[in-house]
Design a protein around this motif. Structure first.
Motif, PDB file in Angstrom:
ATOM      1  N   ILE A 171     -68.931  12.949  47.379  1.00 37.67           N
ATOM      2  CA  ILE A 171     -68.756  14.397  47.372  1.00 37.67           C
ATOM      3  C   ILE A 171     -68.202  14.828  46.028  1.00 37.67           C
ATOM      4  O   ILE A 171     -67.550  14.064  45.317  1.00 37.67           O
ATOM      5  N   LEU A 172     -68.499  16.082  45.700  1.00 38.26           N
ATOM      6  CA  LEU A 172     -68.088  16.634  44.423  1.00 38.26           C
ATOM      7  C   LEU A 172     -66.895  17.540  44.687  1.00 38.26           C
ATOM      8  O   LEU A 172     -66.994  18.507  45.432  1.00 38.26           O
ATOM      9  N   ILE A 173     -65.765  17.198  44.128  1.00 38.13           N
ATOM     10  CA  ILE A 173     -64.573  18.014  44.368  1.00 38.13           C
ATOM     11  C   ILE A 173     -64.182  18.708  43.071  1.00 38.13           C
ATOM     12  O   ILE A 173     -63.904  18.054  42.079  1.00 38.13           O
ATOM     13  N   PRO A 174     -64.170  20.027  43.063  1.00 32.73           N
ATOM     14  CA  PRO A 174     -63.702  20.706  41.865  1.00 32.73           C
ATOM     15  C   PRO A 174     -62.179  20.747  41.856  1.00 32.73           C
ATOM     16  O   PRO A 174     -61.576  21.221  42.815  1.00 32.73           O
ATOM     17  N   HIS A 211     -55.543  25.306  40.899  1.00 28.52           N
ATOM     18  CA  HIS A 211     -55.201  24.253  41.848  1.00 28.52           C
ATOM     19  C   HIS A 211     -53.696  24.050  41.788  1.00 28.52           C
ATOM     20  O   HIS A 211     -53.117  24.116  40.707  1.00 28.52           O
ATOM     21  N   GLU A 242     -62.134   8.135  49.334  1.00 25.59           N
ATOM     22  CA  GLU A 242     -60.894   8.452  48.633  1.00 25.59           C
ATOM     23  C   GLU A 242     -60.899   7.920  47.199  1.00 25.59           C
ATOM     24  O   GLU A 242     -59.917   8.039  46.494  1.00 25.59           O
ATOM     25  N   TYR A 263     -57.474   6.391  43.202  1.00 24.91           N
ATOM     26  CA  TYR A 263     -57.529   7.104  44.466  1.00 24.91           C
ATOM     27  C   TYR A 263     -57.445   8.603  44.211  1.00 24.91           C
ATOM     28  O   TYR A 263     -56.828   9.036  43.238  1.00 24.91           O
ATOM     29  N   LEU A 264     -58.037   9.355  45.120  1.00 26.69           N
ATOM     30  CA  LEU A 264     -57.984  10.811  45.015  1.00 26.69           C
ATOM     31  C   LEU A 264     -56.536  11.290  45.008  1.00 26.69           C
ATOM     32  O   LEU A 264     -56.178  12.242  44.317  1.00 26.69           O
ATOM     33  N   ALA A 265     -55.712  10.590  45.786  1.00 30.19           N
ATOM     34  CA  ALA A 265     -54.313  10.994  45.886  1.00 30.19           C
ATOM     35  C   ALA A 265     -53.579  10.825  44.568  1.00 30.19           C
ATOM     36  O   ALA A 265     -52.527  11.424  44.354  1.00 30.19           O
ATOM     37  N   ASP A 266     -54.122   9.998  43.670  1.00 24.36           N
ATOM     38  CA  ASP A 266     -53.427   9.761  42.412  1.00 24.36           C
ATOM     39  C   ASP A 266     -53.875  10.709  41.317  1.00 24.36           C
ATOM     40  O   ASP A 266     -53.324  10.684  40.225  1.00 24.36           O
ATOM     41  N   ARG A 305     -63.621  21.526  51.684  1.00 29.34           N
ATOM     42  CA  ARG A 305     -63.503  20.146  51.209  1.00 29.34           C
ATOM     43  C   ARG A 305     -62.074  19.647  51.330  1.00 29.34           C
ATOM     44  O   ARG A 305     -61.822  18.523  51.729  1.00 29.34           O
ATOM     45  N   PHE A 306     -61.132  20.521  51.014  1.00 31.06           N
ATOM     46  CA  PHE A 306     -59.733  20.115  51.082  1.00 31.06           C
ATOM     47  C   PHE A 306     -59.323  19.833  52.524  1.00 31.06           C
ATOM     48  O   PHE A 306     -58.680  18.840  52.815  1.00 31.06           O
ATOM     49  N   ILE A 355     -60.825  16.545  53.915  1.00 34.16           N
ATOM     50  CA  ILE A 355     -60.103  15.348  53.476  1.00 34.16           C
ATOM     51  C   ILE A 355     -58.749  15.280  54.177  1.00 34.16           C
ATOM     52  O   ILE A 355     -58.310  14.215  54.626  1.00 34.16           O
ATOM     53  N   ARG A 364     -57.448  12.246  56.556  1.00 30.98           N
ATOM     54  CA  ARG A 364     -56.168  11.564  56.349  1.00 30.98           C
ATOM     55  C   ARG A 364     -55.286  11.673  57.582  1.00 30.98           C
ATOM     56  O   ARG A 364     -54.630  10.698  57.965  1.00 30.98           O
ATOM     57  N   GLU A 376     -52.058  17.569  45.975  1.00 31.74           N
ATOM     58  CA  GLU A 376     -53.408  17.025  45.922  1.00 31.74           C
ATOM     59  C   GLU A 376     -54.403  17.911  46.641  1.00 31.74           C
ATOM     60  O   GLU A 376     -55.495  18.164  46.152  1.00 31.74           O
ATOM     61  N   ALA A 396     -53.814  21.100  48.152  1.00 32.34           N
ATOM     62  CA  ALA A 396     -53.307  22.445  48.435  1.00 32.34           C
ATOM     63  C   ALA A 396     -52.489  22.384  49.720  1.00 32.34           C
ATOM     64  O   ALA A 396     -51.311  22.090  49.666  1.00 32.34           O
ATOM     65  N   ARG A 417     -49.120   7.016  49.323  1.00 29.08           N
ATOM     66  CA  ARG A 417     -50.549   7.252  49.303  1.00 29.08           C
ATOM     67  C   ARG A 417     -51.061   6.855  50.674  1.00 29.08           C
ATOM     68  O   ARG A 417     -50.427   6.059  51.365  1.00 29.08           O
ATOM     69  N   ILE A 418     -52.220   7.372  51.086  1.00 39.14           N
ATOM     70  CA  ILE A 418     -52.665   7.126  52.456  1.00 39.14           C
ATOM     71  C   ILE A 418     -52.812   5.635  52.744  1.00 39.14           C
ATOM     72  O   ILE A 418     -52.386   5.146  53.791  1.00 39.14           O
TER      73      ILE A 418
END
Lengths: 408, 328
Positions: free
Chosen positions: A10-13, A18, A34, A347-350, B135-136, B139, B143, B218, B220, B297-298
């Protein structure tokens, strides 16, 4: 970046708006679950036309304009600008002025690094660290206010020296505050290096290898955290940096933890330097009158700003009293490429902490340059040309734009 | 007839809906205040005495805000998930004993029922993120689901330990056993289980270090990013009530429930006092924990639960069984 991506990605802007970003920048992140596969930075949301403005003001006024390039390293910008003009004039400023200028630079480094440490804490969800470091940052802000009367844009430098002197009383206050700061940051360093949840988020995250860092021309703490001992203050000493004893800090684990600890250790070095400067402050004037007319020529000066190497280029035509061209290269622009590299595979979280890891200052960075696609020629657009262009473009495309808006 | 009115009043006013709403908002204030003190801040200060009315003000302000619905969101799912979440959260609190040995609703095996209903809340969270088609929030929902699978087993195991020790699955009987059979709150025998209960309830309440589904920097606000106005207010209230449920259940299972020294003739009031003291203690503890850690982190959180907390809770469960068969 095209929108055709494999089905399982997926493409996340990320941005331009933000919560992780304090300033507008856009990252198109392609993620598989992730894990980040690819990230493309896109800059240019906060172009303010400062270089163009600088060309229309006198040398004296520009000194206060370039201070506004960045709210956090304002003294570094102003000081470097003044240094460059002094280079054009080929003049030496009084030693006391030089010392006080360096003192403000180092105080600014303290305030910038403690600010960054807090932001980094916030990005990994450790708000307590954020609150504590920002409380301590107030000490530095108070000192700067005591020295110059301002908390953010100090207006400390001018061509030929500095504007305010340091009294003995101020000296004692600064030394006292340094003791307190050193004690507190030693405590934070100890806690951070022991706290497992913090280390879990920092160690082996956002790896930037030594060779890649050099190839992508990273600067400042980001480069030093990749194991390269590069510091303009040591490599190409300017001002009084060849007299001050200090060490260049570098860590070679190449990850975020290294970036944190490089900054904390630099914090201690800066405290040491401030003590040395205050104890060795020479007597004399802080300012020497500079001629208004700047001779023809061009000059480049480099400065180690808190975020890395800052470069100023000034060209003077020798006739008018305003610069013919001012070019600023801020450290964030040099570091922004390496973010894309660090993000890959993380990771996305990072993502937020990696982006914050270079201490980005987006609004410092944005400059407009138009490159013609067919000829490959670059030119700088003036305000009027830009306005003309937008008027013409809208005349041509108005119908289409309105239709698009209605569709949405 | 009189009995019906009396029952109705107890459901609507005390210790039912009204009391639960007001007290859970008060708990939010306490949590924010403790969290702020840990961080060297003052916390809410202006509204009411020491900012005590701040959560109420926030709630009312949210109610009056514009309610935006994303165009492609699932219409009914988007509307009903906050309502159902609040209802479910409220349901769970009715089982918690507040002014006596039993809650408003008391059944022979209500411990299992309460666990089941509180699990529903997490499924609603996943659905809420899924229905809002962003999208947010997607995810965030993923999680939330991952984390839910990780912490729910230790949470239930730590609760069951108390049940095993009391040889009953009824909350009322567990409270009774602590006060009349063992004469000791279960936290003395089951201290590790209490710790596991606290850790997994941190995850259940989505608090730092387990606030991964709504990680502000990460995602919002994670699964609740698309909710605004009244719907968000309902979700916030539901989260506060969930905090009340977790602290109330913890008090009932491990700290002896609302029972304590009482003045003759004024038992319900004294029991209410003990209930408030014990829940405040647990909420303050949770608020204090929030200030100490960074967000996991997850993958780290899931690893922690599966590799450390789950085996630990199994060991505690075995220890409890040994305790009950051989020693006590």
């Amino acid at each position: 970046m095209s929108n055709d991506i494999p089905e399982d990605e997926i493409l996340i802007p990320l941005g331009p708006q933000h919560p992780a970003l304090k300033e507008p920048i856009n990252f198109m992140i392609r993620a598989e679950g992730e894990i980040v596969v690819d990230a493309q930075p896109r800059i240019g949301y906060v172009h303010r036309g400062i270089e163009r403005l600088a060309m229309e003001r006198t040398y004296l006024k520009t000194a206060y304009l370039v201070e506004r390039v960045c709210g956090i390293c304002s003294a570094a910008h102003q000081g470097t600008y003044c240094m460059t003009v002094e280079e054009l004039l080929d003049m030496e400023i009084p030693p006391r002025g030089e010392y006080i200028r360096t003192l403000v630079w180092e105080l600014e480094r303290l305030h910038s690094h403690s600010l960054w440490l807090g932001v980094a804490g916030h990005e990994i969800g450790f708000d307590t660290l954020f609150m504590y470091t920002w409380r301590d940052r107030e000490l530095v802000m108070d000192i700067l206010e005591m020295l110059s009367g301002n908390r953010v844009n100090y207006g400390m430098n001018k061509i030929g020296g500095v504007r305010y002197d340091v009294t003995d009383e101020m000296k004692n206050k600064i030394l006292k505050a340094m003791d307190l700061l050193e004690k507190r940051f030693k405590d934070y360093k100890k806690k951070l290096s022991e706290e497992p949840t913090v280390l879990g988020r920092l160690v082996n995250v956002g790896i930037l290898k030594k060779s890649t860092a050099i190839k992508l021309s990273a600067v400042g703490p980001t480069l030093r955290a990749s194991g390269v001992k590069a510091d303009i203050r040591k490599d190409d000493p300017y001002g009084i940096y060849d007299e001050i004893p200090f060490e260049v800090i570098s860590y070679d684990s190449c990850d975020l933890a290294a970036r944190v600890f490089v900054r904390i250790d630099e914090f201690f070095e800066s405290i040491k330097m401030i003590r040395w400067i205050l104890n060795n402050l020479p007597d004399g004037p802080v300012y020497k009158r500079a001629p208004i007319r700047i001779p023809q020529g061009e000059a480049i000066c480099r400065n180690e700003a808190p975020r890395g190497e800052l470069m100023y280029y000034i060209k003077s035509d020798g006739k008018s009293n305003h610069p013919e061209r001012v070019k600023i290269r801020t450290p964030t622009l040099a570091n922004i490429l390496s973010i894309g590299e660090m993000l890959k595979g993380s990771y996305l979280a990072d993502v937020p902490i990696i982006v914050a890891g270079i201490d980005p200052c987006i609004s410092c960075m944005d400059r407009v340059m138009v490159v013609h696609e067919d000829t490959g020629k670059a030119e700088i657009w003036t305000d009027e040309k830009f306005r003309d262009y937008s008027r013409k473009w809208y005349k041509k495309n108005l119908k289409w734009v309105v239709e698009e808006r209605w569709k949405k | 007839m009189e009995e019906i009115i009396w029952n109705l009043l107890s459901f609507i006013i005390f210790p039912g809906l009204l009391f639960v709403c007001i007290y859970s908002l008060f708990l939010e204030w306490l949590d924010r205040k403790v969290y702020a003190r840990v961080q060297n801040r003052v916390g809410p200060l202006i509204t009411g005495s020491k900012g005590i009315l701040q959560p109420f003000a926030d709630f009312i302000k949210l109610l009056s805000k514009e309610d935006i619905k994303p165009e492609c969101a699932d219409r009914w799912g988007f509307l009903f998930s906050p309502l159902t979440a609040l209802t479910v959260a409220m349901m769970t609190v009715f089982f918690v004993p507040i002014v006596g040995y039993q809650g408003l609703i008391s059944l022979p095996v209500d411990l299992l029922i309460v666990v089941f209903i509180s699990t529903l809340f997490n499924i609603l969270v996943i659905l809420a993120g899924y229905f809002s088609v962003s999208r947010f929030s997607t995810i965030g929902a993923v999680r939330a689901g991952l984390q839910f699978v990780a912490y729910e087993i230790p949470f239930v195991l730590s609760i069951i330990c108390a049940g095993v020790l009391a040889k009953s699955l009824s909350i009322a009987e567990i409270v009774y056993a602590q006060n009349n059979i063992y004469h000791m709150p279960f936290v003395v025998y089951l201290f590790p289980a209490f710790i596991i209960y606290l850790v997994s309830s941190l995850a259940k309440l989505e608090r730092v270090p387990f606030d991964i589904p709504e990680a502000e920097t990460e995602l919002a606000a994670g699964w609740q990013v698309e909710y605004s106005g009244r719907k968000l207010a309902l979700f916030k209230l539901a989260a506060d009530i969930k905090a009340l449920f977790v602290s109330g259940l913890g008090a009932a299972l491990f700290l002896g429930g609302p029972i304590g020294p009482a003045i003759a003739g004024l038992e319900p009031l004294c029991y209410l006092f003990w209930f408030i003291v014990k829940t405040l203690f647990i909420v303050a503890l949770i608020g204090f924990f929030r200030g100490l850690f960074a967000r996991f982190r997850i993958d780290q959180a899931v690893n922690l639960f599966w590799k450390t907390v789950l085996p630990a809770s199994l060991i505690v469960f075995i220890y409890t069984s040994v305790l009950i068969y051989f020693i006590l």
